[in-house]
Design a protein around this motif. Sequence first.
Motif, PDB file in Angstrom:
ATOM      1  N   ASP A 181       2.777  65.265  37.339  1.00 11.35           N
ATOM      2  CA  ASP A 181       1.519  64.510  37.451  1.00 11.35           C
ATOM      3  C   ASP A 181       1.638  63.343  38.430  1.00 11.35           C
ATOM      4  O   ASP A 181       0.658  62.969  39.083  1.00 11.35           O
ATOM      5  N   ILE A 182       2.845  62.776  38.562  1.00  9.47           N
ATOM      6  CA  ILE A 182       3.040  61.658  39.498  1.00  9.47           C
ATOM      7  C   ILE A 182       2.791  62.132  40.931  1.00  9.47           C
ATOM      8  O   ILE A 182       2.187  61.413  41.737  1.00  9.47           O
ATOM      9  N   LEU A 183       3.246  63.349  41.237  1.00  9.23           N
ATOM     10  CA  LEU A 183       2.993  63.894  42.577  1.00  9.23           C
ATOM     11  C   LEU A 183       1.490  64.047  42.815  1.00  9.23           C
ATOM     12  O   LEU A 183       0.971  63.653  43.871  1.00  9.23           O
ATOM     13  N   LEU A 184       0.778  64.604  41.832  1.00  8.84           N
ATOM     14  CA  LEU A 184      -0.669  64.784  42.003  1.00  8.84           C
ATOM     15  C   LEU A 184      -1.378  63.435  42.159  1.00  8.84           C
ATOM     16  O   LEU A 184      -2.262  63.271  43.014  1.00  8.84           O
ATOM     17  N   ARG A 185      -0.982  62.461  41.362  1.00 10.90           N
ATOM     18  CA  ARG A 185      -1.598  61.129  41.461  1.00 10.90           C
ATOM     19  C   ARG A 185      -1.281  60.482  42.816  1.00 10.90           C
ATOM     20  O   ARG A 185      -2.127  59.788  43.400  1.00 10.90           O
ATOM     21  N   ALA A 186      -0.063  60.716  43.306  1.00 14.06           N
ATOM     22  CA  ALA A 186       0.323  60.164  44.612  1.00 14.06           C
ATOM     23  C   ALA A 186      -0.517  60.785  45.729  1.00 14.06           C
ATOM     24  O   ALA A 186      -0.960  60.084  46.651  1.00 14.06           O
ATOM     25  N   VAL A 187      -0.754  62.082  45.637  1.00  8.47           N
ATOM     26  CA  VAL A 187      -1.573  62.762  46.642  1.00  8.47           C
ATOM     27  C   VAL A 187      -3.012  62.232  46.590  1.00  8.47           C
ATOM     28  O   VAL A 187      -3.653  62.020  47.631  1.00  8.47           O
ATOM     29  N   ALA A 188      -3.517  61.978  45.377  1.00  6.21           N
ATOM     30  CA  ALA A 188      -4.868  61.421  45.238  1.00  6.21           C
ATOM     31  C   ALA A 188      -4.952  60.036  45.887  1.00  6.21           C
ATOM     32  O   ALA A 188      -5.921  59.716  46.589  1.00  6.21           O
TER      33      ALA A 188
ATOM     34  N   ARG B   5      -5.121  68.823  56.206  1.00  7.87           N
ATOM     35  CA  ARG B   5      -3.794  69.330  56.580  1.00  7.87           C
ATOM     36  C   ARG B   5      -2.709  69.018  55.542  1.00  7.87           C
ATOM     37  O   ARG B   5      -1.557  68.781  55.874  1.00  7.87           O
ATOM     38  N   ILE B   6      -3.112  69.026  54.264  1.00  9.48           N
ATOM     39  CA  ILE B   6      -2.117  68.875  53.196  1.00  9.48           C
ATOM     40  C   ILE B   6      -2.301  69.995  52.178  1.00  9.48           C
ATOM     41  O   ILE B   6      -3.426  70.392  51.868  1.00  9.48           O
ATOM     42  N   LEU B   7      -1.192  70.527  51.694  1.00  7.21           N
ATOM     43  CA  LEU B   7      -1.205  71.535  50.634  1.00  7.21           C
ATOM     44  C   LEU B   7      -0.076  71.201  49.665  1.00  7.21           C
ATOM     45  O   LEU B   7       1.053  70.930  50.090  1.00  7.21           O
ATOM     46  N   VAL B   8      -0.394  71.213  48.373  1.00  7.06           N
ATOM     47  CA  VAL B   8       0.581  70.799  47.359  1.00  7.06           C
ATOM     48  C   VAL B   8       0.881  71.977  46.424  1.00  7.06           C
ATOM     49  O   VAL B   8       0.134  72.227  45.478  1.00  7.06           O
ATOM     50  N   PRO B   9       1.968  72.725  46.667  1.00  6.54           N
ATOM     51  CA  PRO B   9       2.317  73.820  45.749  1.00  6.54           C
ATOM     52  C   PRO B   9       3.049  73.286  44.514  1.00  6.54           C
ATOM     53  O   PRO B   9       3.915  72.411  44.628  1.00  6.54           O
ATOM     54  N   VAL B  10       2.678  73.796  43.352  1.00  8.65           N
ATOM     55  CA  VAL B  10       3.376  73.495  42.100  1.00  8.65           C
ATOM     56  C   VAL B  10       3.931  74.825  41.596  1.00  8.65           C
ATOM     57  O   VAL B  10       3.179  75.686  41.123  1.00  8.65           O
ATOM     58  N   VAL B  11       5.235  75.011  41.748  1.00 10.98           N
ATOM     59  CA  VAL B  11       5.870  76.291  41.418  1.00 10.98           C
ATOM     60  C   VAL B  11       6.648  76.125  40.121  1.00 10.98           C
ATOM     61  O   VAL B  11       7.665  75.418  40.071  1.00 10.98           O
TER      62      VAL B  11
ATOM     63  N   ALA C 154      -8.211  68.542  38.939  1.00  8.40           N
ATOM     64  CA  ALA C 154      -9.672  68.547  39.046  1.00  8.40           C
ATOM     65  C   ALA C 154     -10.240  67.137  38.836  1.00  8.40           C
ATOM     66  O   ALA C 154     -11.122  66.698  39.585  1.00  8.40           O
ATOM     67  N   ARG C 155      -9.712  66.413  37.841  1.00 12.90           N
ATOM     68  CA  ARG C 155     -10.194  65.050  37.572  1.00 12.90           C
ATOM     69  C   ARG C 155      -9.916  64.117  38.745  1.00 12.90           C
ATOM     70  O   ARG C 155     -10.706  63.226  39.043  1.00 12.90           O
ATOM     71  N   LEU C 156      -8.789  64.332  39.415  1.00 11.42           N
ATOM     72  CA  LEU C 156      -8.417  63.487  40.548  1.00 11.42           C
ATOM     73  C   LEU C 156      -9.165  63.871  41.829  1.00 11.42           C
ATOM     74  O   LEU C 156      -9.068  63.178  42.841  1.00 11.42           O
ATOM     75  N   GLY C 157      -9.874  64.990  41.770  1.00  8.00           N
ATOM     76  CA  GLY C 157     -10.620  65.439  42.947  1.00  8.00           C
ATOM     77  C   GLY C 157      -9.755  66.049  44.023  1.00  8.00           C
ATOM     78  O   GLY C 157     -10.106  66.013  45.214  1.00  8.00           O
ATOM     79  N   ILE C 158      -8.598  66.635  43.628  1.00 11.67           N
ATOM     80  CA  ILE C 158      -7.703  67.229  44.630  1.00 11.67           C
ATOM     81  C   ILE C 158      -7.401  68.700  44.337  1.00 11.67           C
ATOM     82  O   ILE C 158      -6.452  69.261  44.883  1.00 11.67           O
ATOM     83  N   ALA C 159      -8.215  69.313  43.465  1.00 16.50           N
ATOM     84  CA  ALA C 159      -7.961  70.718  43.106  1.00 16.50           C
ATOM     85  C   ALA C 159      -7.956  71.628  44.335  1.00 16.50           C
ATOM     86  O   ALA C 159      -7.284  72.660  44.354  1.00 16.50           O
TER      87      ALA C 159
ATOM     88  N   HIS D  49       7.816  54.802  38.740  1.00 18.03           N
ATOM     89  CA  HIS D  49       6.932  55.968  38.789  1.00 18.03           C
ATOM     90  C   HIS D  49       5.509  55.595  39.189  1.00 18.03           C
ATOM     91  O   HIS D  49       4.545  56.204  38.728  1.00 18.03           O
ATOM     92  N   ASP D  50       5.387  54.590  40.057  1.00 16.78           N
ATOM     93  CA  ASP D  50       4.074  54.199  40.550  1.00 16.78           C
ATOM     94  C   ASP D  50       3.638  55.195  41.627  1.00 16.78           C
ATOM     95  O   ASP D  50       4.311  55.324  42.661  1.00 16.78           O
ATOM     96  N   PRO D  51       2.540  55.935  41.405  1.00 17.53           N
ATOM     97  CA  PRO D  51       2.110  56.929  42.392  1.00 17.53           C
ATOM     98  C   PRO D  51       1.938  56.351  43.800  1.00 17.53           C
ATOM     99  O   PRO D  51       2.190  57.040  44.790  1.00 17.53           O
ATOM    100  N   ALA D  52       1.551  55.080  43.900  1.00  8.73           N
ATOM    101  CA  ALA D  52       1.353  54.463  45.218  1.00  8.73           C
ATOM    102  C   ALA D  52       2.651  54.419  46.015  1.00  8.73           C
ATOM    103  O   ALA D  52       2.642  54.563  47.248  1.00  8.73           O
ATOM    104  N   ASP D  53       3.793  54.243  45.325  1.00  4.41           N
ATOM    105  CA  ASP D  53       5.084  54.221  46.019  1.00  4.41           C
ATOM    106  C   ASP D  53       5.412  55.590  46.612  1.00  4.41           C
ATOM    107  O   ASP D  53       5.947  55.694  47.720  1.00  4.41           O
ATOM    108  N   TYR D  54       5.087  56.636  45.857  1.00  4.66           N
ATOM    109  CA  TYR D  54       5.319  58.005  46.349  1.00  4.66           C
ATOM    110  C   TYR D  54       4.337  58.330  47.476  1.00  4.66           C
ATOM    111  O   TYR D  54       4.693  59.009  48.447  1.00  4.66           O
ATOM    112  N   ALA D  55       3.119  57.823  47.354  1.00  4.46           N
ATOM    113  CA  ALA D  55       2.107  58.050  48.392  1.00  4.46           C
ATOM    114  C   ALA D  55       2.557  57.451  49.726  1.00  4.46           C
ATOM    115  O   ALA D  55       2.348  58.050  50.791  1.00  4.46           O
TER     116      ALA D  55
END
Length: 464
Positions: free
Chosen positions: A282-289, A301-307, A326-331, A402-408
């Motif tokens: 979820d941290i990755l998804l929040r960072a992408v958002a 030009r971004i794609l986020v695979p979750v395998v 979906a909630r983050l608007g990045i589905a 685990h602050d998503p902004a740091d990963y972003a």
Amino acid sequence: MSQYVSRLGRRSPSAGTRLRLYRRPRRVAMLSVHTSPLHQPGTGDAGGMNVYIVELAQRLAAINIEVEIFTRATAGGLPPTVELAPGVLVRHVDAGPYEGLAKEDLPAQLCAFTHGVMQAWAGHRPGHYDLVHSHYWLSGHVGWLAAQRWGVPLVHAMHTMAKVKNANLADGDTPEPPARVIGETQIVAAADRLIANTAEEAGELVQHYAADPAKVAVVHPGVNLDRFRPFPRGGAWDGGAPGDGSSATAEARAAARARLGLPPDALIPLFAGRIQPLKAPDILLRAVAVLLDERPELRSRILVPVVGGPSGSGLAKPEGLQKLAARLGIADVVRFHPPVCQEELADWFRAASVLVMPSYSESFGLVAIEAQASGTPVLAASVGGLPVAVRDGETGFLVEGHDPADYARVLARFADEPGLSARMGRAAARHALSFGWDAAAAATADVYTAATQSHRRRVRSHHG
């Protein structure tokens, strides 16, 4: 950590030579109660430990130590034994219902599992097994009894520890029960040797479980360098490349993306592993958002695979990550993919711009080494063994917390510096070359010999 432990872990010639004066075990009973080495990693309770056991057992067999792996049967009609490789036998033990039994329910089946192990042993001549090597605390309890009954040493690998996990829980995750803490404490006291993945884990065993430092050996897990490499088999790579290797690395990444149907020029931050709060996808998804809020032009030009598949406490909400996207608007930029075999996983690593591991706890982080061996840098939380697996600023980036902004912020660097992924990827592949399984198996064999030696001393002093 004592000098003795560090020598054993790093396999200095003096330690190795001295230990080989004592007889190595010929046959090891390896215990993996809750997860079978035959299961697909990345789903259910199968993960890095499965890979660890399979690779270690095969490399031990290659140096003439036979391995019999006891695991719980999870389906009807399984053959009692399966030859995994020459010198490696998997034994299926009936203990509890085949399906629908959660890991949390397994302590109640340890008596039945132990009975199955003892039945197999009873069919052999005395002295059939020279040593017991148990993995994870559930197996440790069976190993404790088996080793005592057979009069052989017990070597135990924790893989994860309840006290460490509970100190680093994700928000809302379920803590490990007190019964596990008690069980782990008993095993630490009973084992002749404890294998830790890193010096930090060795320290945690001493700090949290009062382990005797002289009984703890540090052995880094390995990586299958034939499988996880910047180019698939047939591609020529020897730790370097002509010139700076930029074109070759880019070519390998483009080929992997074509095979997987991924866009050739996208920024692809990959999550690969079990989907559960501890691993923090979820941290990755929040960072992408966060990244797309700040930089909407990157959306195209971004794609986020979750395998991977749901596991552990993640099974309570198996579709939670999809709903979060979906909630983050990045589905639209997230692609969920079920677990894949190791060969295909290597291709996912090659295709990625960066592997993202925001875990709350990792005893080592095998996936980080596999990705780097495949020529892909890693963005990881600075927890557990990940600072050993990843060289910060050279083969990837480590983030405190685990602050998503740091990963972003780090993902933005990969977006803005087209050559960063390839440059770090080449350094990552060179770094991973030092983590071969042959070295891990040789070091483990030395631990076995040391355990045998101390066990004999203890028996002699007891009877003397």
